[in-house]
Design a protein around this motif. Structure first.
Motif, PDB file in Angstrom:
ATOM      1  N   PHE A  90       0.827  -1.210   0.000  1.00  0.00           N
ATOM      2  CA  PHE A  90       0.000   0.000   0.000  1.00  0.00           C
ATOM      3  C   PHE A  90       0.864   1.264   0.000  1.00  0.00           C
ATOM      4  CE2 PHE A  90      -1.996  -3.221   2.893  1.00  0.00           C
ATOM      5  CZ  PHE A  90      -2.819  -3.784   1.935  1.00  0.00           C
ATOM      6  N   PRO A  91       1.620   1.504  -1.089  1.00  0.00           N
ATOM      7  CA  PRO A  91       2.522   2.663  -1.091  1.00  0.00           C
ATOM      8  C   PRO A  91       1.802   4.004  -1.001  1.00  0.00           C
ATOM      9  CG  PRO A  91       2.466   1.596  -3.255  1.00  0.00           C
ATOM     10  CD  PRO A  91       1.758   0.688  -2.310  1.00  0.00           C
ATOM     11  N   GLU A  92       0.575   4.091  -1.515  1.00  0.00           N
ATOM     12  CA  GLU A  92      -0.151   5.362  -1.438  1.00  0.00           C
ATOM     13  C   GLU A  92      -0.552   5.702  -0.007  1.00  0.00           C
ATOM     14  OE1 GLU A  92      -3.394   2.292  -1.721  1.00  0.00           O
ATOM     15  OE2 GLU A  92      -1.313   2.538  -2.345  1.00  0.00           O
ATOM     16  N   ILE A  93      -0.685   4.678   0.839  1.00  0.00           N
ATOM     17  CA  ILE A  93      -0.994   4.917   2.254  1.00  0.00           C
ATOM     18  C   ILE A  93       0.271   5.289   3.013  1.00  0.00           C
ATOM     19  CG2 ILE A  93      -1.790   3.785   4.375  1.00  0.00           C
ATOM     20  CD1 ILE A  93      -3.802   2.244   2.641  1.00  0.00           C
ATOM     21  N   CYS A  94       1.345   4.546   2.792  1.00  0.00           N
ATOM     22  CA  CYS A  94       2.614   4.883   3.455  1.00  0.00           C
ATOM     23  C   CYS A  94       3.094   6.271   3.055  1.00  0.00           C
ATOM     24  CB  CYS A  94       3.674   3.839   3.114  1.00  0.00           C
ATOM     25  SG  CYS A  94       3.393   2.232   3.889  1.00  0.00           S
ATOM     26  N   GLY A  95       2.903   6.644   1.795  1.00  0.00           N
ATOM     27  CA  GLY A  95       3.320   7.971   1.350  1.00  0.00           C
ATOM     28  C   GLY A  95       2.612   9.086   2.081  1.00  0.00           C
ATOM     29  N   ARG A  96       1.412   8.779   2.604  1.00  0.00           N
ATOM     30  CA  ARG A  96       0.629   9.785   3.324  1.00  0.00           C
ATOM     31  C   ARG A  96       0.900   9.801   4.822  1.00  0.00           C
ATOM     32  NH1 ARG A  96      -2.414   8.831  -1.294  1.00  0.00           N
ATOM     33  NH2 ARG A  96      -3.775  10.569  -1.914  1.00  0.00           N
ATOM     34  N   ILE A  97       1.043   8.635   5.433  1.00  0.00           N
ATOM     35  CA  ILE A  97       1.029   8.615   6.905  1.00  0.00           C
ATOM     36  C   ILE A  97       2.316   8.129   7.542  1.00  0.00           C
ATOM     37  CG2 ILE A  97      -1.482   8.336   6.960  1.00  0.00           C
ATOM     38  CD1 ILE A  97      -1.066   5.399   7.658  1.00  0.00           C
ATOM     39  N   CYS A  98       3.279   7.639   6.785  1.00  0.00           N
ATOM     40  CA  CYS A  98       4.549   7.258   7.393  1.00  0.00           C
ATOM     41  C   CYS A  98       5.243   8.493   7.961  1.00  0.00           C
ATOM     42  CB  CYS A  98       5.460   6.600   6.358  1.00  0.00           C
ATOM     43  SG  CYS A  98       5.463   4.810   6.385  1.00  0.00           S
ATOM     44  N   PRO A  99       5.920   8.364   9.096  1.00  0.00           N
ATOM     45  CA  PRO A  99       6.731   9.485   9.606  1.00  0.00           C
ATOM     46  C   PRO A  99       8.073   9.511   8.883  1.00  0.00           C
ATOM     47  CG  PRO A  99       6.845   7.657  11.137  1.00  0.00           C
ATOM     48  CD  PRO A  99       5.921   7.219  10.016  1.00  0.00           C
ATOM     49  N   GLN A 100       8.060   9.985   7.627  1.00  0.00           N
ATOM     50  CA  GLN A 100       9.284   9.948   6.823  1.00  0.00           C
ATOM     51  C   GLN A 100      10.436  10.697   7.484  1.00  0.00           C
ATOM     52  OE1 GLN A 100       6.329  11.016   5.234  1.00  0.00           O
ATOM     53  NE2 GLN A 100       5.860   9.284   3.898  1.00  0.00           N
ATOM     54  N   ASP A 101      10.101  11.704   8.306  1.00  0.00           N
ATOM     55  CA  ASP A 101      11.169  12.457   8.965  1.00  0.00           C
ATOM     56  C   ASP A 101      11.946  11.606   9.955  1.00  0.00           C
ATOM     57  OD1 ASP A 101       8.739  12.409  10.386  1.00  0.00           O
ATOM     58  OD2 ASP A 101       9.244  14.178  11.550  1.00  0.00           O
ATOM     59  N   ARG A 102      11.363  10.468  10.391  1.00  0.00           N
ATOM     60  CA  ARG A 102      12.068   9.558  11.299  1.00  0.00           C
ATOM     61  C   ARG A 102      12.627   8.346  10.566  1.00  0.00           C
ATOM     62  NH1 ARG A 102       7.196   9.283  14.950  1.00  0.00           N
ATOM     63  NH2 ARG A 102       7.589   7.053  15.046  1.00  0.00           N
ATOM     64  N   LEU A 103      12.203   8.112   9.342  1.00  0.00           N
ATOM     65  CA  LEU A 103      12.605   6.906   8.617  1.00  0.00           C
ATOM     66  C   LEU A 103      13.430   7.274   7.383  1.00  0.00           C
ATOM     67  CD1 LEU A 103       9.240   4.935   8.947  1.00  0.00           C
ATOM     68  CD2 LEU A 103      11.320   4.612  10.287  1.00  0.00           C
ATOM     69  N   CYS A 104      12.847   7.147   6.200  1.00  0.00           N
ATOM     70  CA  CYS A 104      13.619   7.306   4.963  1.00  0.00           C
ATOM     71  C   CYS A 104      14.201   8.711   4.805  1.00  0.00           C
ATOM     72  CB  CYS A 104      12.763   6.940   3.757  1.00  0.00           C
ATOM     73  SG  CYS A 104      11.154   7.773   3.676  1.00  0.00           S
ATOM     74  N   GLU A 105      13.358   9.737   4.883  1.00  0.00           N
ATOM     75  CA  GLU A 105      13.841  11.099   4.672  1.00  0.00           C
ATOM     76  C   GLU A 105      14.792  11.520   5.788  1.00  0.00           C
ATOM     77  OE1 GLU A 105      10.670  13.874   3.943  1.00  0.00           O
ATOM     78  OE2 GLU A 105       9.702  12.563   2.469  1.00  0.00           O
ATOM     79  N   GLY A 106      14.520  11.079   6.998  1.00  0.00           N
ATOM     80  CA  GLY A 106      15.381  11.426   8.122  1.00  0.00           C
ATOM     81  C   GLY A 106      16.767  10.823   8.032  1.00  0.00           C
ATOM     82  N   ASN A 107      16.942   9.814   7.159  1.00  0.00           N
ATOM     83  CA  ASN A 107      18.245   9.174   6.999  1.00  0.00           C
ATOM     84  C   ASN A 107      18.844   9.393   5.618  1.00  0.00           C
ATOM     85  OD1 ASN A 107      18.803   7.419   9.557  1.00  0.00           O
ATOM     86  ND2 ASN A 107      16.613   7.195   9.132  1.00  0.00           N
ATOM     87  N   CYS A 108      18.254  10.301   4.856  1.00  0.00           N
ATOM     88  CA  CYS A 108      18.812  10.673   3.546  1.00  0.00           C
ATOM     89  C   CYS A 108      20.202  11.270   3.765  1.00  0.00           C
ATOM     90  CB  CYS A 108      17.891  11.682   2.866  1.00  0.00           C
ATOM     91  SG  CYS A 108      18.478  12.273   1.259  1.00  0.00           S
ATOM     92  N   VAL A 109      21.167  10.902   2.920  1.00  0.00           N
ATOM     93  CA  VAL A 109      22.555  11.324   3.138  1.00  0.00           C
ATOM     94  C   VAL A 109      22.855  12.705   2.567  1.00  0.00           C
ATOM     95  CG1 VAL A 109      23.370   8.944   3.216  1.00  0.00           C
ATOM     96  CG2 VAL A 109      23.407  10.183   1.037  1.00  0.00           C
ATOM     97  N   ILE A 110      21.898  13.329   1.890  1.00  0.00           N
ATOM     98  CA  ILE A 110      22.133  14.692   1.414  1.00  0.00           C
ATOM     99  C   ILE A 110      22.363  15.596   2.625  1.00  0.00           C
ATOM    100  CG2 ILE A 110      21.109  16.664   0.210  1.00  0.00           C
ATOM    101  CD1 ILE A 110      19.616  14.705  -1.555  1.00  0.00           C
ATOM    102  N   GLU A 111      23.390  16.392   2.564  1.00  0.00           N
ATOM    103  CA  GLU A 111      23.821  17.152   3.730  1.00  0.00           C
ATOM    104  C   GLU A 111      22.797  18.213   4.134  1.00  0.00           C
ATOM    105  OE1 GLU A 111      27.664  18.804   3.222  1.00  0.00           O
ATOM    106  OE2 GLU A 111      28.576  16.931   2.555  1.00  0.00           O
TER     107      GLU A 111
END
Length: 482
Positions: A90-111
């Protein structure tokens, strides 16, 4: 490829347009507008395509994020959806409600200074586009199997397992005590984070795929309920994916006053109103209109409550949390949204009593300070002597977390062993409980957690169920030949 990627140096991070706080406060619509195609392509092109993608490493599902970002940047959206949906039901659900700031986006290596890629918004855009273009199709197994699996719970873990088992050809039946599919996706999470038609279209797709739903069907020994033994007799295997619904309580003087409500009861009533349901008389009081509201807790459920109260027209909304903002367990993005919408936060404050004569009129709280770290490494909290203060409150909402219901007792299954937290014990590798042929996944195993973990558990449990059924079939065939 390189000329379409690595643009984080020249292109600033941008989320989809966010509706103004004034507009958001008056309805339950999602707060972000849809990405325009050019915006999604541009934001996807910011990915650095790093050799070790920490975004994927820190995604519970291990989504191949750099791959579908690259395909989006190249305008190959159907392929991007294929990659995205290969690991996520269910990627459309995760894209809406996942706390990306703690998971994928929060661990992005862009400085810092260039900021992370807007992964969640692009993920949502890919799948919404796939639905609009008819690329999302019902699951069609290569061959039908005669074995059946019963799933208890139509939340994210149960639905993810149902989708995988159906793809393998099993006859899948999902039982849920509620009248709609989705569990807390429908009744717990407000529409401003996840509009309900997003869940219902997945329900429709699973029905088209051949999954059979038994809604309004509880499990147990009560009137109209199906006994657990009868459920097991119907199916070759059973998966328990009930989630955790038992609200944690708070004691202290005045804790039994009217007007002190559980978060899930409050959110369910609000979501049912939005769905057009008629509420029973006892639920009519679960409305913040014209009231001074105090919410206890600091997680995502607390944020759902305070933001719902704002939309219902509360006179004031305060969130009481015993630690500081930096230690709040909820998503930082959700806290920011709440502040924009007019929620007031009382950091480092804990309730000590509830004031009122029959009905709550206030919360007496005390100021706290952070102490030394405990055994887990988290700072302890200590009360500041003589710091008591009182907040006016007509409605107090307890958002203190959830615990499992006592399923072995409710279902008369003493052989179903639980942990010291009340969650079901399962094998670390196979998700099988202490009852042979009965598996469990999601929050009922790991405790209250994120939707993305429930999806992961559901998918992995489905694979274990398939292996167990096939091993049993092989053993049975060997016995017949012997």
């Amino acid at each position: 490829m390189t000329n379409k990627m690595l643009k984080f140096v020249s292109v600033q991070q941008r989320q989809p347009e966010k509706r103004t706080a004034d507009d958001r406060r008056v309805d339950f619509d999602e707060i972000y507008e849809d990405f325009v195609p050019a915006g999604a392509t541009e934001q996807a092109s910011r990915c650095s395509q790093c050799g070790v993608p920490f975004c994927s490493v820190h995604c519970p599902l291990g989504n191949n994020i750099p791959d579908w970002l690259m395909l989006t940047a190249q305008g190959r959206l159907e392929e991007a959806y294929g990659v995205s949906s290969a690991t996520n039901s269910f990627p459309e659900i995760c894209g809406r409600i996942c706390p990306q700031d703690r998971l994928c986006e929060g661990n992005c290596v862009i400085e810092p200074g260039f900021e992370s890629v807007t992964i969640g918004a692009v993920e949502r855009y890919i799948t919404d586009t796939a639905f609009e273009n008819g690329w999302v199709r019902p699951t069609r197994p290569f061959a039908e199997r005669e074995e059946s699996v019963g799933i208890v719970g139509a939340g994210p873990a149960g639905l993810a397992a149902a989708e995988r088992l159906r793809a393998a050809g099993f006859q899948v039946h999902v039982y849920d005590r509620y009248d709609r599919v989705g569990g807390l996706l429908v009744y717990g999470i407000p529409g401003f984070k996840l509009e309900k038609h997003i869940v219902s279209r997945r329900h429709d797709l699973l029905v088209e795929s051949g999954v059979v739903f038994h809604l309004g069907q509880g499990i147990g020994s009560g009137e109209g309920e199906l006994s657990f033994e009868a459920l097991r007799a119907r199916h070759n295997a059973v998966l328990i994916a009930t989630g955790v619904y038992k609200s944690r309580e708070i004691g202290g003087p005045g804790a039994g006053l009217a007007g002190i409500e559980r978060a899930l009861d409050y959110l369910t009533a609000s979501n049912r109103r939005s769905l057009g349901d008629t509420l029973p008389d006892e639920a009519q009081a679960l409305d913040a209109s014209g009231k001074h509201v105090v919410v206890l807790g600091g997680g995502d459920t607390a944020m759902d409550c305070v933001r719902t109260a704002i939309r219902q027209g509360a006179k004031s909304v305060r969130c009481l949390y015993r630690r500081d903002k930096a230690n709040m367990p909820g998503s930082a993005r959700e806290v920011k949204n709440a502040e924009e919408e007019g929620v007031q936060f009382e950091w480092l404050a804990a309730p000590e009593a509830f004031v009122g004569d029959g009905h709550v009129t206030g919360v007496r709280a005390t100021r706290m300070k952070l102490g030394l770290p405990d055994a887990s490494g988290r700072q302890s909290v200590e009360a500041l002597e003589g710091s008591s203060f009182t907040l006016e409150a007509d409605l107090v909402i307890k958002a203190l977390g959830f615990d499992p219901e006592p399923l072995p007792q409710l279902w008369a299954q003493p052989g179903l062993e639980v942990s010291r937290w009340g969650t079901l014990k399962v094998g670390q590798q196979d998700f099988q409980t202490t009852v042979p042929g009965v598996f469990a996944a999601g929050d009922i195993v790991r405790g209250a957690s994120l939707v993305v973990w429930a999806i992961k558990d559901g998918r992995e449990a489905a694979a274990s169920i398939q292996q167990w059924i096939e091993a049993n079939n092989t053993a049975a065939a060997a016995r017949e030949q012997g």
